[in-house]
Write an enzyme that holds these catalytic residues in place. Structure first.
Site, PDB file in Angstrom:
ATOM      1  N   THR A 129       0.680  -1.305   0.128  1.00 46.63           N
ATOM      2  CA  THR A 129       0.037   0.103  -0.060  1.00 46.63           C
ATOM      3  C   THR A 129       0.875   1.347   0.171  1.00 46.63           C
ATOM      4  OG1 THR A 129      -1.356   1.274   1.313  1.00 46.63           O
ATOM      5  CG2 THR A 129      -0.152  -0.284   2.563  1.00 46.63           C
ATOM      6  N   ASP A 130       0.189   2.409  -0.559  1.00 47.34           N
ATOM      7  CA  ASP A 130       0.924   3.700  -0.383  1.00 47.34           C
ATOM      8  C   ASP A 130       1.224   4.244   0.845  1.00 47.34           C
ATOM      9  OD1 ASP A 130      -1.689   4.328  -0.063  1.00 47.34           O
ATOM     10  OD2 ASP A 130      -1.873   5.799  -1.718  1.00 47.34           O
ATOM     11  N   GLU A 131       0.141   3.549   1.895  1.00 45.57           N
ATOM     12  CA  GLU A 131       0.368   3.861   3.313  1.00 45.57           C
ATOM     13  C   GLU A 131       1.583   4.059   3.877  1.00 45.57           C
ATOM     14  OE1 GLU A 131      -2.788   3.247   5.684  1.00 45.57           O
ATOM     15  OE2 GLU A 131      -4.415   3.524   4.132  1.00 45.57           O
ATOM     16  N   TYR A 156      -1.998  -0.624  11.164  1.00 45.33           N
ATOM     17  CA  TYR A 156      -1.998  -1.472   9.753  1.00 45.33           C
ATOM     18  C   TYR A 156      -0.862  -0.860   8.954  1.00 45.33           C
ATOM     19  CZ  TYR A 156      -3.411  -1.975   4.576  1.00 45.33           C
ATOM     20  OH  TYR A 156      -3.411  -1.799   3.540  1.00 45.33           O
ATOM     21  N   LYS A 160       2.353  -3.478   7.001  1.00 43.31           N
ATOM     22  CA  LYS A 160       2.597  -3.664   5.947  1.00 43.31           C
ATOM     23  C   LYS A 160       3.797  -3.188   5.461  1.00 43.31           C
ATOM     24  CE  LYS A 160      -0.006  -4.689   2.912  1.00 43.31           C
ATOM     25  NZ  LYS A 160      -0.414  -5.869   2.387  1.00 43.31           N
TER      26      LYS A 160
HETATM   27  P1  NAD Z   1      -9.756  -7.314   2.212  1.00 46.21           P
HETATM   28  O1  NAD Z   1      -9.833  -7.081   3.687  1.00 46.21           O
HETATM   29  O2  NAD Z   1     -11.200  -7.245   1.635  1.00 46.21           O
HETATM   30  O3  NAD Z   1      -9.430  -8.803   1.970  1.00 46.21           O
HETATM   31  C1  NAD Z   1      -8.455  -9.587   2.534  1.00 46.21           C
HETATM   32  C2  NAD Z   1      -8.616 -11.086   2.339  1.00 46.21           C
HETATM   33  O4  NAD Z   1      -7.419 -11.638   3.010  1.00 46.21           O
HETATM   34  C3  NAD Z   1      -9.761 -11.669   2.728  1.00 46.21           C
HETATM   35  O5  NAD Z   1     -10.555 -12.493   1.918  1.00 46.21           O
HETATM   36  C4  NAD Z   1      -9.248 -12.433   4.030  1.00 46.21           C
HETATM   37  O6  NAD Z   1     -10.181 -13.756   4.347  1.00 46.21           O
HETATM   38  C5  NAD Z   1      -8.030 -12.874   3.585  1.00 46.21           C
HETATM   39  N1  NAD Z   1      -7.162 -13.232   5.002  1.00 46.21           N
HETATM   40  C6  NAD Z   1      -6.908 -12.391   5.971  1.00 46.21           C
HETATM   41  N2  NAD Z   1      -5.898 -13.146   6.651  1.00 46.21           N
HETATM   42  C7  NAD Z   1      -5.807 -14.144   6.198  1.00 46.21           C
HETATM   43  C8  NAD Z   1      -4.837 -15.316   6.752  1.00 46.21           C
HETATM   44  N3  NAD Z   1      -4.183 -15.033   7.851  1.00 46.21           N
HETATM   45  N4  NAD Z   1      -4.724 -16.287   5.799  1.00 46.21           N
HETATM   46  C9  NAD Z   1      -5.312 -16.246   4.723  1.00 46.21           C
HETATM   47  N5  NAD Z   1      -6.196 -15.247   4.120  1.00 46.21           N
HETATM   48  C10 NAD Z   1      -6.343 -14.175   5.097  1.00 46.21           C
HETATM   49  O7  NAD Z   1      -8.512  -6.582   1.772  1.00 46.21           O
HETATM   50  P2  NAD Z   1      -8.150  -5.805   0.485  1.00 46.21           P
HETATM   51  O8  NAD Z   1      -8.894  -4.257   0.669  1.00 46.21           O
HETATM   52  O9  NAD Z   1      -8.777  -6.603  -0.751  1.00 46.21           O
HETATM   53  O10 NAD Z   1      -6.672  -5.486   0.501  1.00 46.21           O
HETATM   54  C11 NAD Z   1      -5.874  -6.627  -0.380  1.00 46.21           C
HETATM   55  C12 NAD Z   1      -4.525  -6.411  -0.213  1.00 46.21           C
HETATM   56  O11 NAD Z   1      -4.312  -5.059  -0.909  1.00 46.21           O
HETATM   57  C13 NAD Z   1      -3.995  -6.117   1.259  1.00 46.21           C
HETATM   58  O12 NAD Z   1      -2.645  -6.611   1.219  1.00 46.21           O
HETATM   59  C14 NAD Z   1      -3.957  -4.384   1.095  1.00 46.21           C
HETATM   60  O13 NAD Z   1      -3.162  -4.243   2.299  1.00 46.21           O
HETATM   61  C15 NAD Z   1      -3.622  -4.335  -0.187  1.00 46.21           C
HETATM   62  N6  NAD Z   1      -3.987  -3.064  -0.608  1.00 46.21           N
HETATM   63  C16 NAD Z   1      -5.251  -2.324  -0.440  1.00 46.21           C
HETATM   64  C17 NAD Z   1      -5.836  -1.482  -0.918  1.00 46.21           C
HETATM   65  C18 NAD Z   1      -7.321  -0.682  -0.667  1.00 46.21           C
HETATM   66  O14 NAD Z   1      -7.549   0.248  -1.095  1.00 46.21           O
HETATM   67  N7  NAD Z   1      -8.155  -1.554  -0.091  1.00 46.21           N
HETATM   68  C19 NAD Z   1      -4.991  -0.353  -1.459  1.00 46.21           C
HETATM   69  C20 NAD Z   1      -3.218  -0.828  -1.530  1.00 46.21           C
HETATM   70  C21 NAD Z   1      -3.089  -1.995  -1.206  1.00 46.21           C
HETATM   71  O1  DAU Z   2      -4.176   3.695   0.430  1.00 44.78           O
HETATM   72  C1  DAU Z   2      -4.428   2.586   0.367  1.00 44.78           C
HETATM   73  C2  DAU Z   2      -5.356   2.003   1.517  1.00 44.78           C
HETATM   74  O2  DAU Z   2      -6.583   2.582   1.508  1.00 44.78           O
HETATM   75  C3  DAU Z   2      -5.056   0.497   1.938  1.00 44.78           C
HETATM   76  O3  DAU Z   2      -3.829   0.188   2.208  1.00 44.78           O
HETATM   77  C4  DAU Z   2      -6.083   0.233   3.005  1.00 44.78           C
HETATM   78  O4  DAU Z   2      -6.297  -1.398   3.045  1.00 44.78           O
HETATM   79  C5  DAU Z   2      -7.525   0.521   2.544  1.00 44.78           C
HETATM   80  O5  DAU Z   2      -8.468   0.184   3.570  1.00 44.78           O
HETATM   81  C6  DAU Z   2      -7.429   2.176   2.340  1.00 44.78           C
HETATM   82  O6  DAU Z   2      -7.234   3.006   3.445  1.00 44.78           O
HETATM   83  P1  DAU Z   2      -8.001   4.269   4.196  1.00 44.78           P
HETATM   84  O7  DAU Z   2      -7.750   4.323   5.692  1.00 44.78           O
HETATM   85  O8  DAU Z   2      -7.588   5.194   3.141  1.00 44.78           O
HETATM   86  O9  DAU Z   2      -9.293   3.748   3.417  1.00 44.78           O
HETATM   87  P2  DAU Z   2     -10.840   4.204   4.339  1.00 44.78           P
HETATM   88  O10 DAU Z   2     -12.148   3.600   3.307  1.00 44.78           O
HETATM   89  O11 DAU Z   2     -10.898   3.335   5.710  1.00 44.78           O
HETATM   90  O12 DAU Z   2     -10.989   5.471   4.404  1.00 44.78           O
HETATM   91  C7  DAU Z   2     -10.742   6.298   3.334  1.00 44.78           C
HETATM   92  C8  DAU Z   2     -10.850   7.893   3.787  1.00 44.78           C
HETATM   93  O13 DAU Z   2     -12.249   8.097   4.443  1.00 44.78           O
HETATM   94  C9  DAU Z   2      -9.949   8.106   5.063  1.00 44.78           C
HETATM   95  O14 DAU Z   2      -9.679   9.321   5.186  1.00 44.78           O
HETATM   96  C10 DAU Z   2     -10.966   8.030   6.356  1.00 44.78           C
HETATM   97  C11 DAU Z   2     -12.226   8.480   5.870  1.00 44.78           C
HETATM   98  N1  DAU Z   2     -13.656   7.864   6.283  1.00 44.78           N
HETATM   99  C12 DAU Z   2     -13.474   6.540   6.313  1.00 44.78           C
HETATM  100  C13 DAU Z   2     -14.482   6.134   6.766  1.00 44.78           C
HETATM  101  C14 DAU Z   2     -14.775   4.259   7.150  1.00 44.78           C
HETATM  102  C15 DAU Z   2     -14.531   8.809   6.535  1.00 44.78           C
HETATM  103  O15 DAU Z   2     -14.419   9.978   6.620  1.00 44.78           O
HETATM  104  N2  DAU Z   2     -15.719   8.049   7.219  1.00 44.78           N
HETATM  105  C16 DAU Z   2     -15.868   6.711   7.090  1.00 44.78           C
HETATM  106  O16 DAU Z   2     -17.006   6.340   7.639  1.00 44.78           O
END
Ligand code: NAD
Ligand code: DAU
Length: 340
Positions: A129-131, A156, A160
Site C-alpha cells: 500500500t501507499d500508506e 495497519y 504492511k
Molecule cells: P480485504 O480485507 O478485502 O481482503 C483480505 C482477504 O485476506 C480476505 O479474503 C481475508 O479472508 C483474507 N485473509 C486475511 N487474513 C488471512 C490469513 N491469515 N490467511 C489467509 N487469508 C487471510 O483486503 P483488500 O482491501 O482486498 O486488500 C488486499 C491487499 O491489498 C492487502 O494486502 C492490502 O494491504 C492491499 N491494498 C489495499 C488497498 C485498498 O484500497 N483496499 C490499496 C492498496 C493495497
Molecule cells: O491507500 C491505500 C489504503 O486505502 C489501503 O492500504 C487500505 O487497505 C484501505 O483500507 C485504504 O485505507 P484508508 O484508511 O484510506 O481507507 P478507508 O476507506 O478506511 O477511508 C478512506 C478515507 O475516508 C479516510 O480518510 C478515512 C475516511 N472515512 C472513512 C470511513 C470508513 C470517513 O470519513 N468516514 C468513514 O466512515
C-alpha cells in the site's frame, strides 16, 4: 529497457476471496486463459467465497487456510509457479481497535510465504500500500515515488511496511525472486462495507446519514480495482526482480468531494451527512507518482473517469444487497461503539 517475460501457468493468490484479490482472480481467468489459480484464503470476516463463485472449476480452486500455516504454504509454493500475496488485515480503524491480528497476518504471514518461496525458488509478488510512506501535506507539490522514505502512521500501515522490508531483505540476502507493488486507494464492487465508499453508499440505501471523519479534507488517490489488477499482472510478468513499482491513476480527491458525489447520486442534499470523531493519527493526503510503472512496463489505467466508476459502483451495491447485507449491522455497531 527490455525485461524477461515470466509466463506462469499456475499461481497461488492469497486473499483471493477479499475485495482486491478476488478482482485479480477474475482478471486472470478472463484475460489469461492458460493460467490456473489456487486461492488461499482464511475466510475471515473480510473474505467471502461468493466473490469467486461461478468461476470455472478447472481454472480456480479455493483452499481455505491460513497464510501462517507453514506446511500448507510450503506445499502450495512447491506446486505452483508463483505466489501473488494479497491476504491481509486491511482496515486502519480495526488496527487501531486491536492491532494483534495485523501483526500476525501481515508480518508473520508474509514471513511464512517468503520462506516457502525461498525454499522452492517460487516467484513471489507482494501487494502493498501507499500508506507505508505516511502522508503528505495538502499543499505539498510532491507525490510518493519508489524513493520516498517509509514513515507509516497506523498499526495497519506499520505492519504492511514491516512486510515490505522483509521482502526487500529476502531479495537481497537470499535471492528471493520477488517484486513489490504499493497501490493507492481502490474502489469498485465487492469492497467490504467497513470502507469509506461502500459504507456511505449502503448507509444511504438504508436511509442512514453518511459519516465523515475530521474536517473531510483528507485526500485519497482513488484507483479502480480493475486497474490495480492489470498493473499487478504487468509487474508479475514483466517487472524486474527486486524492484518496487507504485500503482496509481492520478485520482486525488478529498473525502468531502467524494461524499458529495455519492449524496448527489442519491438525490440528497450536499450537507446531508454527520461529522463524526476523527480517526486517531489520520493520514492527511496520499498521492502516487506511477511514472516508473508506466515508463518501464507500459501500463496505463483504463478506468480514468472517476464519476462513471463511482456510478457503476453505486449501481452494484444497489443490485447486490444480498452480498453486503449480512455484514452491515455488525460493522455499524462497531463504528457506533467508537463514536464513528
Ligand atoms: P480485504 O480485507 O478485502 O481482503 C483480505 C482477504 O485476506 C480476505 O479474503 C481475508 O479472508 C483474507 N485473509 C486475511 N487474513 C488471512 C490469513 N491469515 N490467511 C489467509 N487469508 C487471510 O483486503 P483488500 O482491501 O482486498 O486488500 C488486499 C491487499 O491489498 C492487502 O494486502 C492490502 O494491504 C492491499 N491494498 C489495499 C488497498 C485498498 O484500497 N483496499 C490499496 C492498496 C493495497
Ligand atoms: O491507500 C491505500 C489504503 O486505502 C489501503 O492500504 C487500505 O487497505 C484501505 O483500507 C485504504 O485505507 P484508508 O484508511 O484510506 O481507507 P478507508 O476507506 O478506511 O477511508 C478512506 C478515507 O475516508 C479516510 O480518510 C478515512 C475516511 N472515512 C472513512 C470511513 C470508513 C470517513 O470519513 N468516514 C468513514 O466512515
Amino acid at each position: 529497457m527490455t525485461n524477461d517475460i515470466f509466463e506462469p501457468k499456475s499461481i497461488v493468490v492469497t486473499g483471493g476471496c477479499g475485495f482486491i484479490g478476488s478482482n485479480f482472480v477474475h482478471h486472470v481467468v478472463r484475460e489469461h486463459p492458460g493460467v490456473k489459480v489456487t486461492v488461499l484464503d482464511k475466510l475471515t470476516y473480510a473474505g467471502n467465497r461468493e466473490n469467486i463463485a461461478g468461476l470455472p472449476a478447472d481454472r480456480v480452486e479455493l483452499v481455505v487456510g491460513d497464510i501462517c500455516d507453514r506446511d500448507l504454504v510450503n506445499d502450495l509454493a512447491a506446486s505452483h509457479d508463483a505466489i501473488v500475496h494479497y491476504a491481509a488485515e486491511s482496515h486502519n480503524d480495526n488496527s487501531i481497535a486491536n492491532p494483534e491480528p495485523f501483526l500476525r497476518t501481515n508480518v508473520e504471514g508474509t514471513y511464512t510465504l517468503i520462506e516457502a518461496c525461498r525454499a522452492h525458488g517460487t516467484r513471489y509478488h507482494h501487494v502493498s500500500t501507499d500508506e507505508v510512506y505516511g502522508d503528505l501535506a495538502l499543499d505539498d507539490p510532491a507525490r510518493f515515488t519508489e524513493e520516498t522514505p517509509y514513515r507509516p502512521s497506523s498499526p495497519y500501515s506499520s505492519t504492511k511496511a514491516a512486510s515490505d522490508m522483509l521482502v526487500r531483505a529476502w531479495v537481497r540476502t537470499f535471492g528471493l525472486k520477488a517484486t513489490i507493488s504499493n497501490c493507492s486507494n481502490n474502489y469498485g464492487p465487492y469492497q467490504h462495507v467497513e470502507k469509506f465508499i461502500p459504507r456511505q453508499i449502503t448507509n444511504l440505501i438504508d436511509g442512514v446519514r453518511p459519516k465523515l471523519y475530521g474536517d473531510g479534507k483528507n485526500v485519497r488517490d482513488w484507483i479502480h480495482t480493475e486497474d490495480h489488477s492489470s498493473a499487478v499482472w504487468a509487474i508479475l510478468t514483466k517487472g524486474r526482480i527486486g524492484e518496487t513499482y507504485l500503482i496509481g491513476a492520478d485520482g486525488e480527491r478529498d473525502n468531502i468531494t467524494v461524499l458529495r458525489e455519492i449524496l448527489k447520486a442519491f438525490g440528497r442534499d450536499a450537507d446531508d451527512f454527520d461529522w463524526v470523531r476523527d480517526r486517531p493519527g489520520h493520514d492527511r493526503r496520499y498521492a502516487i507518482d506511477s511514472s516508473k510503472l508506466r515508463r518501464e512496463l507500459g501500463w496505463e489505467p483504463a478506468h480514468t473517469d472517476f464519476a462513471a466508476g463511482l456510478a457503476e459502483t453505486i449501481a452494484w451495491y444497489r443490485d447486490n444487497e444480498a452480498w453486503w447485507r449480512p455484514a452491515k449491522e455488525a460493522t455499524e455497531a462497531r463504528y457506533a461503539a467508537q463514536g464513528q
